[in-house]
Each structure stands twice: as C-alpha cells, then as structure tokens.
Design a protein around this motif. Sequence first.
Motif, PDB file in Angstrom:
ATOM      1  N   HIS A 326       0.856  -1.192   0.000  1.00 17.00           N
ATOM      2  CA  HIS A 326       0.000   0.000   0.000  1.00 17.00           C
ATOM      3  C   HIS A 326       0.890   1.239   0.000  1.00 17.00           C
ATOM      4  CE1 HIS A 326       0.886  -0.299   4.340  1.00 17.00           C
ATOM      5  NE2 HIS A 326       0.782   1.019   4.320  1.00 17.00           N
ATOM      6  N   ASP A 327       0.305   2.390  -0.290  1.00 12.46           N
ATOM      7  CA  ASP A 327       1.017   3.658  -0.124  1.00 12.46           C
ATOM      8  C   ASP A 327       0.054   4.654   0.512  1.00 12.46           C
ATOM      9  OD1 ASP A 327      -0.678   4.506  -2.140  1.00 12.46           O
ATOM     10  OD2 ASP A 327       0.871   4.504  -3.710  1.00 12.46           O
ATOM     11  N   ASP A 328       0.417   5.921   0.555  1.00  9.36           N
ATOM     12  CA  ASP A 328      -0.436   6.902   1.235  1.00  9.36           C
ATOM     13  C   ASP A 328      -1.816   7.019   0.593  1.00  9.36           C
ATOM     14  OD1 ASP A 328       1.521   7.386   3.034  1.00  9.36           O
ATOM     15  OD2 ASP A 328       2.267   9.218   2.057  1.00  9.36           O
ATOM     16  N   ALA A 329      -1.890   6.724  -0.723  1.00  4.96           N
ATOM     17  CA  ALA A 329      -3.167   6.897  -1.419  1.00  4.96           C
ATOM     18  C   ALA A 329      -4.101   5.701  -1.257  1.00  4.96           C
ATOM     19  CB  ALA A 329      -2.913   7.158  -2.900  1.00  4.96           C
ATOM     20  N   GLY A 330      -3.539   4.521  -0.950  1.00  2.00           N
ATOM     21  CA  GLY A 330      -4.417   3.361  -0.800  1.00  2.00           C
ATOM     22  C   GLY A 330      -3.735   2.029  -1.043  1.00  2.00           C
ATOM     23  N   ILE A 331      -4.574   1.050  -1.424  1.00  2.00           N
ATOM     24  CA  ILE A 331      -4.124  -0.331  -1.628  1.00  2.00           C
ATOM     25  C   ILE A 331      -3.426  -0.440  -2.991  1.00  2.00           C
ATOM     26  CG2 ILE A 331      -4.950  -2.730  -1.865  1.00  2.00           C
ATOM     27  CD1 ILE A 331      -7.451  -1.839  -0.209  1.00  2.00           C
ATOM     28  N   ILE A 332      -2.469  -1.366  -3.094  1.00  2.00           N
ATOM     29  CA  ILE A 332      -1.837  -1.665  -4.394  1.00  2.00           C
ATOM     30  C   ILE A 332      -1.974  -3.175  -4.606  1.00  2.00           C
ATOM     31  CG2 ILE A 332       0.286  -1.542  -5.759  1.00  2.00           C
ATOM     32  CD1 ILE A 332       1.238   0.705  -3.824  1.00  2.00           C
ATOM     33  N   TRP A 333      -3.087  -3.617  -5.167  1.00  2.00           N
ATOM     34  CA  TRP A 333      -3.325  -5.060  -5.296  1.00  2.00           C
ATOM     35  C   TRP A 333      -2.383  -5.717  -6.285  1.00  2.00           C
ATOM     36  CZ3 TRP A 333      -5.823  -7.190  -1.615  1.00  2.00           C
ATOM     37  CH2 TRP A 333      -6.965  -6.619  -1.050  1.00  2.00           C
ATOM     38  N   PRO A 334      -1.884  -6.922  -5.965  1.00  2.96           N
ATOM     39  CA  PRO A 334      -1.250  -7.747  -6.995  1.00  2.96           C
ATOM     40  C   PRO A 334      -2.325  -8.126  -8.026  1.00  2.96           C
ATOM     41  CG  PRO A 334      -0.835  -8.646  -4.774  1.00  2.96           C
ATOM     42  CD  PRO A 334      -1.873  -7.561  -4.627  1.00  2.96           C
ATOM     43  N   ASP A 335      -1.932  -8.274  -9.291  1.00  2.00           N
ATOM     44  CA  ASP A 335      -2.915  -8.544 -10.358  1.00  2.00           C
ATOM     45  C   ASP A 335      -3.795  -9.764 -10.075  1.00  2.00           C
ATOM     46  OD1 ASP A 335      -1.814  -7.001 -13.224  1.00  2.00           O
ATOM     47  OD2 ASP A 335      -0.537  -7.097 -11.445  1.00  2.00           O
ATOM     48  N   ALA A 336      -3.186 -10.824  -9.542  1.00  2.00           N
ATOM     49  CA  ALA A 336      -3.885 -12.115  -9.444  1.00  2.00           C
ATOM     50  C   ALA A 336      -5.071 -12.109  -8.487  1.00  2.00           C
ATOM     51  CB  ALA A 336      -2.903 -13.205  -9.031  1.00  2.00           C
ATOM     52  N   ILE A 337      -5.101 -11.184  -7.536  1.00  2.00           N
ATOM     53  CA  ILE A 337      -6.149 -11.251  -6.516  1.00  2.00           C
ATOM     54  C   ILE A 337      -6.926  -9.957  -6.348  1.00  2.00           C
ATOM     55  CG2 ILE A 337      -5.001 -13.069  -5.183  1.00  2.00           C
ATOM     56  CD1 ILE A 337      -4.451 -10.415  -3.274  1.00  2.00           C
ATOM     57  N   ALA A 338      -6.682  -8.981  -7.241  1.00  2.00           N
ATOM     58  CA  ALA A 338      -7.420  -7.718  -7.144  1.00  2.00           C
ATOM     59  C   ALA A 338      -8.908  -7.978  -7.322  1.00  2.00           C
ATOM     60  CB  ALA A 338      -6.929  -6.764  -8.232  1.00  2.00           C
TER      61      ALA A 338
END
Length: 430
Positions: A326-338
């Motif tokens: 994640h970063d300050d703006a939000g979640i960063i999903w891996p492609d496989a489980i977004a």
Amino acid sequence: MRLSQSLIPTLKETPAEAQIASHRLMLRAGLVRQMASGIYAWLPAGLKVLTKIANIVREEQDAAGAQELLMPTIQSADLWRESGRYEAYGKEMLRIADRHERELLFGPTNEEMITAILRDSAKSYRDLPQLLYHIQWKFRDELRPRFGVLRGREFLMKDAYSFDLDYAGALIAYKKMMLAYMRTFQRIGITAIPMRADTGQIGGDLSHEFHILAPTGESGVFYDAAFEAGDAAGATDLDAFYEQMTTIYAATDEKHDIAAWEKIPEDRRREGRGIEVGQIFYFGKKYSEAMNFAVTGADGSKIFPEMGSYGIGVSRLVGAIIEARHDDAGIIWPDAIAPFRAAILNLRQGDSATDHICDVLHENLGAEALYDDRTERAGVKFAEADLMGHPWQLIVGPRGAASGMVELKRRATGERLELSLPDALKVVGA
Ligand code: 5CA
C-alpha cells in the motif's frame, strides 16, 4: 460492474478504531465491515479478493495431490475429549449447548474430526497415504482480537491433513505442502519466507511458519537475502527444494540462533518484521494414538498413522497483503487477486464519445472491470481508484475519446501510457 449500482461503501474519513494501515484501508475501500468484535462481514469487493485467494490456494492444494472435502464448523465436545484437547484448549474455544444440552463447539481447527473420519473409513495399509483439505470458517475466542482480519475471532482457513504409514511418507507430505505453499504465495504475488517454528496448541516436533514481510508484523524476523529472489518455487526436485528452504537461514525472534546468523556474510543479513500467513506441522502419532486410529499392516500388525496438518490463513492473507502493498493513497493489489483488474474512469459521464469508449471497455473486460459511471469530479474518481487499488486505471476523457485513445495508469508504479482502445484492452489482459 457499474460503480453507480454496486455496494462499495468507501469512506473519506479514517476510521478511529483502526490502528494499522490494512485495517484502515479495508474499511475505507469498502471491503469489510465489523459486525461484532473480531467478526466481519465481507462486502462484495472484499469477497472477490477472498474468493480469488481461496481459488489459488485450492488449485495449488489440488496440484499437490490433496483432495478437497468440507467439514462442518460445529463439532461435538466428545470428539475433542478423545484427544484430551477439550479441557486443554481453554477459553479460546467457543463452547455451545444445543436444545438437548449436548455440548458442542465452533471448531478452531480440525485434527480430531479428520482423524475420526479416517478412523471410520481407512482400515488397511492399502487405504493410506491420504492427504485431505478443506477451506472453512474457524472460530477462536482470541483474548485481543485486533488489526481487523489479521487477528479475528471468526476467520477463514485452509487446513490440510496428511496420514502416512511411516515417517518417510509423512516427511514427503510435509515437503509437498511446503512446495505448494511457496507456489501459492508466488502466484498471489507476494514473498513469503518459511521459518522454523514452535508447535504450540497443535503439538509435534517439526513445524514451519510462513511470513510475509511487513513493518507492522507481530514477529521479528531474521533471514538471508537469498530469500528475496523469490524463485524458490521454481524448483522441480522436491528434496532439493526442501533442502534449500531449510538450509538458507530464516527464523522468527523466538527461534533466532545468533551463532548461525553470524555465519552469514554481513551484507546478506536481513532483519524485519513478519506476518504469519501459514503454518505447517508434523506431529507423528499424537492424534492417531490418542484417538485409537490404526490400520492393519501387510503383516497383520497394527499401524498408527503418522500425521501432519497444514494451515493457511486465507482471510488473514487479505490484510497481510495490504500491509505489504500500500502507499499513502491506498491499496496496491497484486494482479492475481485484485477485486477488479481495472477501473474505467469516465471523466465526462454523459458525453457520447467518452460513454461509448467506456461501454466498449466495460463489455470487453466483463466482471474484471469496475466502471466508475458516476457524475463525480475527476479528482474524486482518481482518489477512489487509488484507494481501491485496482492494478490498472483506464482513464477516458473527452480529448482522448475524440481520437479513440485511452490513458492507462499502472497503480503500482504510477506509470502512464496513451493507447488505442484495442491496445489498452490487450495490455489489461481482456
Ligand atoms: N491445524 C493447524 C494447521 S491446519 C492450525 O490450526 N494452525 S494455526 O493455528 O497455525 O493456524 C493456521 C493459520 O491460520 C495461521 O498461520 C494464521 O495465518 C491463521 N490464523 C490463526 N489464527 C488466526 C486469527 N485469529 N485470525 C486470522 N487468522 C488466523
């Protein structure tokens, strides 16, 4: 899915009760809601993630030769009296009485039940080995439920159980599960490191925990940088793989061995914090003997099977992955489980050119796209897409739409591309 018609209740404010990033983000991105202490409802986007993780776990268990079954959540107290764990488990076990005052419990794990099932159906050495698993809700009345789904009271676990005639067979099952775990985590898109561990409530003498690295992890971890390469799951030879996994140094603070640590070249020593997302155990005849489960050997002798159990915290993984990504703006999903591979951001809803391009994108991407079709300002749409963490954002504004172009933003890197509609679909993987 059209955002205007979906139940994704995002929050602008940071919920006061959430102490760590994943808990805050899961609430803010509308993935879960707490229904009681440590008990969560999975809202539609959260459930998509949970289901995708469970499916990867399932495929890798199947590939390892494990058979899926489904055991109930409610168990009888008598079953647990057979192993002696009914009293031993203490207050963490949720004990229930039915209308006839029969004692029941909500299962915290299933060693007793699977042993009873095998006792009933496996009679001869020919009926073994067996390797079985299920993906089922568990309940542990944790003293301090916290950090959202990371330490819940009700949580989803994949638990597998192996039954073998001898130690050699049990060790093969243990190695197969370790390999299946490394493949599972690699496919999900995260690095998990196997570490020698204590056996706790489950018992036994050989155990490994699998840790995802994240600054908020509950355990201190020490490991050799060799694990960072993350290519271990490519191994084809089971023994070579296991040898490699168990000789490269990795330990939680409970098992840390300073002498072994100091033998590693200094530039390869890594210290950090980890979240335990899985644990595997070999415990021999502990349950088969206690519950009198034996099969008849080829020579007529009585053989108590050698057992192991293998858990993955499926719901904990959702929180753990967010802690790691994640970063300050939000979640960063891996492609496989977004929950969705892409968000389609229509910057001028109601404009025939942008609406048309968005409709085409939406049709082609199907369930993997979340179409932000609301009449909100562009800034609001960008912020929410960043918060929800879709791997791709497909941005459609009037200027690009006039020439049939789509702007793509990769959430993980911030990289932007300007592509034609067919090329955009290709990149996103429609
Ligand atoms: N019977 C064995 C293996 S099948 C077992 O129960 N192992 S365990 O206790 O280590 O749990 C397996 C995994 O479930 C853990 O590694 C963790 O990822 C997850 N887990 C355990 N307790 C919780 C909890 N309170 N909340 C969320 N996940 C949990």
